[in-house]
Write a protein that holds these residues in place. Structure first.
Motif, PDB file in Angstrom:
ATOM      1  N   UNK A   1      37.077  20.952  75.818  1.00  0.00           N
ATOM      2  CA  UNK A   1      35.906  21.406  76.561  1.00  0.00           C
ATOM      3  C   UNK A   1      35.521  20.439  77.677  1.00  0.00           C
ATOM      4  N   UNK A   2      35.679  19.146  77.444  1.00  0.00           N
ATOM      5  CA  UNK A   2      35.236  18.159  78.430  1.00  0.00           C
ATOM      6  C   UNK A   2      36.372  17.448  79.139  1.00  0.00           C
ATOM      7  N   UNK A   3      37.557  17.453  78.544  1.00  0.00           N
ATOM      8  CA  UNK A   3      38.681  16.706  79.097  1.00  0.00           C
ATOM      9  C   UNK A   3      38.689  15.246  78.692  1.00  0.00           C
ATOM     10  N   UNK A   4      37.692  14.811  77.931  1.00  0.00           N
ATOM     11  CA  UNK A   4      37.662  13.436  77.433  1.00  0.00           C
ATOM     12  C   UNK A   4      38.834  13.234  76.483  1.00  0.00           C
ATOM     13  N   UNK A   5      39.368  12.007  76.442  1.00  0.00           N
ATOM     14  CA  UNK A   5      40.509  11.760  75.570  1.00  0.00           C
ATOM     15  C   UNK A   5      40.497  10.329  75.050  1.00  0.00           C
ATOM     16  N   UNK A   6      41.235  10.136  73.960  1.00  0.00           N
ATOM     17  CA  UNK A   6      41.420   8.827  73.340  1.00  0.00           C
ATOM     18  C   UNK A   6      42.897   8.676  73.006  1.00  0.00           C
ATOM     19  N   UNK A   7      43.426   7.463  73.193  1.00  0.00           N
ATOM     20  CA  UNK A   7      44.817   7.153  72.881  1.00  0.00           C
ATOM     21  C   UNK A   7      44.840   6.153  71.738  1.00  0.00           C
ATOM     22  N   UNK A   8      45.722   6.383  70.762  1.00  0.00           N
ATOM     23  CA  UNK A   8      45.851   5.471  69.622  1.00  0.00           C
ATOM     24  C   UNK A   8      47.250   5.621  69.026  1.00  0.00           C
ATOM     25  N   UNK A   9      47.560   4.760  68.080  1.00  0.00           N
ATOM     26  CA  UNK A   9      48.861   4.830  67.407  1.00  0.00           C
ATOM     27  C   UNK A   9      48.927   5.943  66.365  1.00  0.00           C
TER      28      UNK A   9
ATOM     29  N   UNK B   1      47.020   9.639  64.523  1.00  0.00           N
ATOM     30  CA  UNK B   1      46.173  10.810  64.761  1.00  0.00           C
ATOM     31  C   UNK B   1      44.730  10.552  64.344  1.00  0.00           C
ATOM     32  N   UNK B   2      44.535  10.034  63.137  1.00  0.00           N
ATOM     33  CA  UNK B   2      43.175   9.834  62.647  1.00  0.00           C
ATOM     34  C   UNK B   2      42.390   8.835  63.487  1.00  0.00           C
ATOM     35  N   UNK B   3      43.046   7.826  63.996  1.00  0.00           N
ATOM     36  CA  UNK B   3      42.375   6.842  64.847  1.00  0.00           C
ATOM     37  C   UNK B   3      41.963   7.481  66.172  1.00  0.00           C
ATOM     38  N   UNK B   4      42.883   8.233  66.785  1.00  0.00           N
ATOM     39  CA  UNK B   4      42.584   8.883  68.072  1.00  0.00           C
ATOM     40  C   UNK B   4      41.472   9.918  67.929  1.00  0.00           C
ATOM     41  N   UNK B   5      41.563  10.785  66.919  1.00  0.00           N
ATOM     42  CA  UNK B   5      40.527  11.804  66.746  1.00  0.00           C
ATOM     43  C   UNK B   5      39.208  11.189  66.306  1.00  0.00           C
ATOM     44  N   UNK B   6      39.263  10.159  65.474  1.00  0.00           N
ATOM     45  CA  UNK B   6      38.034   9.483  65.054  1.00  0.00           C
ATOM     46  C   UNK B   6      37.291   8.887  66.236  1.00  0.00           C
ATOM     47  N   UNK B   7      38.016   8.255  67.135  1.00  0.00           N
ATOM     48  CA  UNK B   7      37.395   7.681  68.333  1.00  0.00           C
ATOM     49  C   UNK B   7      36.820   8.780  69.225  1.00  0.00           C
TER      50      UNK B   7
ATOM     51  N   UNK C   1      45.869  17.625  70.095  1.00  0.00           N
ATOM     52  CA  UNK C   1      46.608  16.392  69.855  1.00  0.00           C
ATOM     53  C   UNK C   1      47.998  16.482  70.477  1.00  0.00           C
ATOM     54  N   UNK C   2      48.397  15.408  71.176  1.00  0.00           N
ATOM     55  CA  UNK C   2      49.713  15.329  71.806  1.00  0.00           C
ATOM     56  C   UNK C   2      50.314  13.961  71.497  1.00  0.00           C
ATOM     57  N   UNK C   3      51.623  13.924  71.204  1.00  0.00           N
ATOM     58  CA  UNK C   3      52.336  12.650  71.108  1.00  0.00           C
ATOM     59  C   UNK C   3      52.970  12.414  72.467  1.00  0.00           C
TER      60      UNK C   3
END
Length: 91
Positions: A43-51, A53-59, A71-73
């Protein structure tokens, strides 16, 4: 933890997520992040990168509690590795 419900069909989430990744996120994250996970709010285009899935989505959920994540690798066709071929160019 609150239960989150998608507001879009799986197809719409995938369509929006792929479009945002290809047009906005990929140019920003591809270099130096091969194999990492990017969680994108469709909806917003905001994103987080992590090693992971749970870390990226949690952030992402910390920043946007009502996010609708895709989610994309980075550099791969699939998030999970089940023998899928990498998109990384080999020389």
């Amino acid at each position: 933890m609150a239960v989150r419900h998608p507001r879009y069909s799986k197809e719409e989430i995938a369509r929006r997520g792929d479009e945002i990744y290809e047009t906005q996120v990929r140019p920003q994250v591809e270099t130096g992040n091969y194999g990492k996970i990017v969680a994108i709010d469709i909806e917003t285009g905001a994103f987080e990168v992590a090693d992971e899935i749970l870390t990226a989505t949690g952030s992402l959920f910390k920043r946007i509690p009502d996010a609708q994540p895709w989610i994309v690798r980075i550099g791969h066709r699939a998030v999970h590795r089940f023998g899928a071929r990498s998109l990384k160019k080999t020389i």
